[in-house]
Design a protein around this motif. Structure first.
Motif, short mmCIF file in Angstrom:
data_model
loop_
_atom_site.label_atom_id
_atom_site.label_comp_id
_atom_site.label_asym_id
_atom_site.label_seq_id
_atom_site.Cartn_x
_atom_site.Cartn_y
_atom_site.Cartn_z
N UNK A 293 0.81 -1.23 0.00
CA UNK A 293 0.00 0.00 0.00
C UNK A 293 0.84 1.27 0.00
N UNK A 294 2.16 1.14 0.22
CA UNK A 294 3.08 2.28 0.34
C UNK A 294 2.85 3.08 1.62
N UNK A 295 2.02 2.55 2.53
CA UNK A 295 1.77 3.19 3.82
C UNK A 295 1.96 2.17 4.94
N UNK A 296 2.49 2.62 6.07
CA UNK A 296 2.50 1.74 7.24
C UNK A 296 1.09 1.68 7.81
N UNK A 297 0.76 0.67 8.62
CA UNK A 297 -0.58 0.64 9.25
C UNK A 297 -0.88 1.91 10.03
N UNK A 298 0.12 2.45 10.74
CA UNK A 298 -0.09 3.68 11.52
C UNK A 298 -0.40 4.86 10.60
N UNK A 299 0.33 4.97 9.50
CA UNK A 299 0.08 6.07 8.55
C UNK A 299 -1.27 5.92 7.87
N UNK A 300 -1.66 4.67 7.61
CA UNK A 300 -2.98 4.43 7.01
C UNK A 300 -4.08 4.91 7.96
N UNK A 301 -3.92 4.63 9.24
CA UNK A 301 -4.90 5.08 10.24
C UNK A 301 -4.95 6.62 10.31
N UNK A 302 -3.80 7.26 10.25
CA UNK A 302 -3.77 8.72 10.25
C UNK A 302 -4.51 9.28 9.04
N UNK A 303 -4.34 8.63 7.89
CA UNK A 303 -5.01 9.05 6.67
C UNK A 303 -6.52 8.93 6.82
N UNK A 304 -6.98 7.85 7.47
CA UNK A 304 -8.42 7.67 7.70
C UNK A 304 -8.98 8.79 8.56
N UNK A 305 -8.27 9.17 9.59
CA UNK A 305 -8.73 10.23 10.49
C UNK A 305 -8.79 11.57 9.79
N UNK A 306 -7.88 11.79 8.85
CA UNK A 306 -7.87 13.06 8.12
C UNK A 306 -8.99 13.13 7.11
#
Length: 306
Positions: A293-306
């Motif tokens: 996905x080119x994102x870490x799980x933590x970064x993916x979660x941050x993206x969801x919140x944004x």
């Protein structure tokens, strides 16, 4: 337009860009558009491609041809077409008065339609489905549904995806009613098609068992081959030749889809998600997710919140 051969496309946006068609402006996992607004210069013949998404095509009035694997079907009024990821296809348009195309990927299904969508709608795993000419009354029911979906898709409701997901449940139930009441999967297609469908079913069941805790270890190619009493090399060749994707890619797509859904639950730690999906260690899962996905799980979660 360059005529490449057997291209795998992740979504309709990518396909239309490849064929130099108007930008539909959507790569969210779901699209709905009227084809008379897209195909202004007819006749038109597409490149040969393998989509990584599902599609429903509702033909109110249009003519042409549709090729799925080695089968060719005429496009004619009152017809509904369904295709799933992996099938080789080409489409030709001779004339279009009105036709509506809906596409969606597995992540969208899992997130907005139902997390266990294949249990209720197992036909989504069917390898090749012949188009069905509906009665006027049946087509009108579907037409009302896809028009409502189109209105919601263009609207600005904060619940747009949830509304569309609910309407998609109704649409899928009507498709199930009109298409599959008398469908016999045993006679479907060639032996290769049956092998592919059985593999998809086994993969879906395996993911379900992982999530429920019935098993803790991911299946290998050998395990899937054993389920069908096939040599793993033969199974791999069939899956690759029929769908354009390797078994490992099918497994990865499935795991990443489920990971995306689980990561939306903020109460679940990354370690818990890794365990549910059969990863022995959280760092292994994180690296795997980032690779695909080119994102870490933590970064993916941050993206969801944004």
């Amino acid at each position: 337009m360059a005529q490449q051969k057997d291209i795998i496309v992740k979504d309709l946006h990518e396909l239309y860009e490849l064929m130099e068609l108007p930008d539909i402006g959507d790569s969210s996992g779901f699209t709905i558009n009227y084809l008379q607004d897209i195909f202004k210069q007819l006749p038109f013949r597409s490149v040969s491609f393998r989509p990584n998404f599902f599609s429903f095509l509702f033909i109110q009035e249009a003519f042409g041809n549709y090729t799925i694997d080695d089968l060719q079907f005429p496009i004619q009024p009152g017809t509904v077409y369904f295709t799933n990821p992996g099938n080789f296809r080409i489409f030709e348009w001779h004339s279009i008065t009105e036709a509506c195309l809906i596409t969606f990927n597995e992540s969208y299904l899992k997130e907005y339609v139902h997390s266990d969508v294949y249990r209720e709608f197992s036909f989504l795993l069917t390898e090749t489905v012949e188009p069905r000419v509906l009665s006027d009354e049946q087509f009108e029911v579907l037409e009302q549904l896809y028009r409502q979906i189109h209105r919601e898709h263009l609207g600005g409701s904060p619940y747009k995806n949830q509304l569309i997901g609910t309407l998609m449940v109704v649409l899928l139930l009507k498709i199930k009613e009109y298409f599959f009441q008398d469908y016999n999967p045993i006679v479907e297609g060639t032996r290769s098609s049956r092998i592919v469908k059985e593999f998809k079913l086994n993969l879906e069941n395996h993911i379900r068992e992982l999530l429920s805790g019935k098993v803790q270890q991911q299946m290998r190619v050998q395990d899937f081959a054993d389920r069908q009493l096939l040599h793993p090399t033969y199974l791999s060749q069939v899956i690759k030749s029929k769908t354009g994707k390797s078994i490992s890619t099918w497994i990865a797509d499935k795991l990443v889809t489920e990971a995306r859904v689980l990561l939306q639950d903020q109460d679940l730690s990354v370690k818990e998600i890794a365990n549910r999906l059969g990863f022995l260690e959280a760092p292994h899962f994180s690296n795997y997710f980032k690779k695909h996905t080119s994102l870490s799980p933590a970064d993916y979660r941050k993206q969801l919140l944004q």
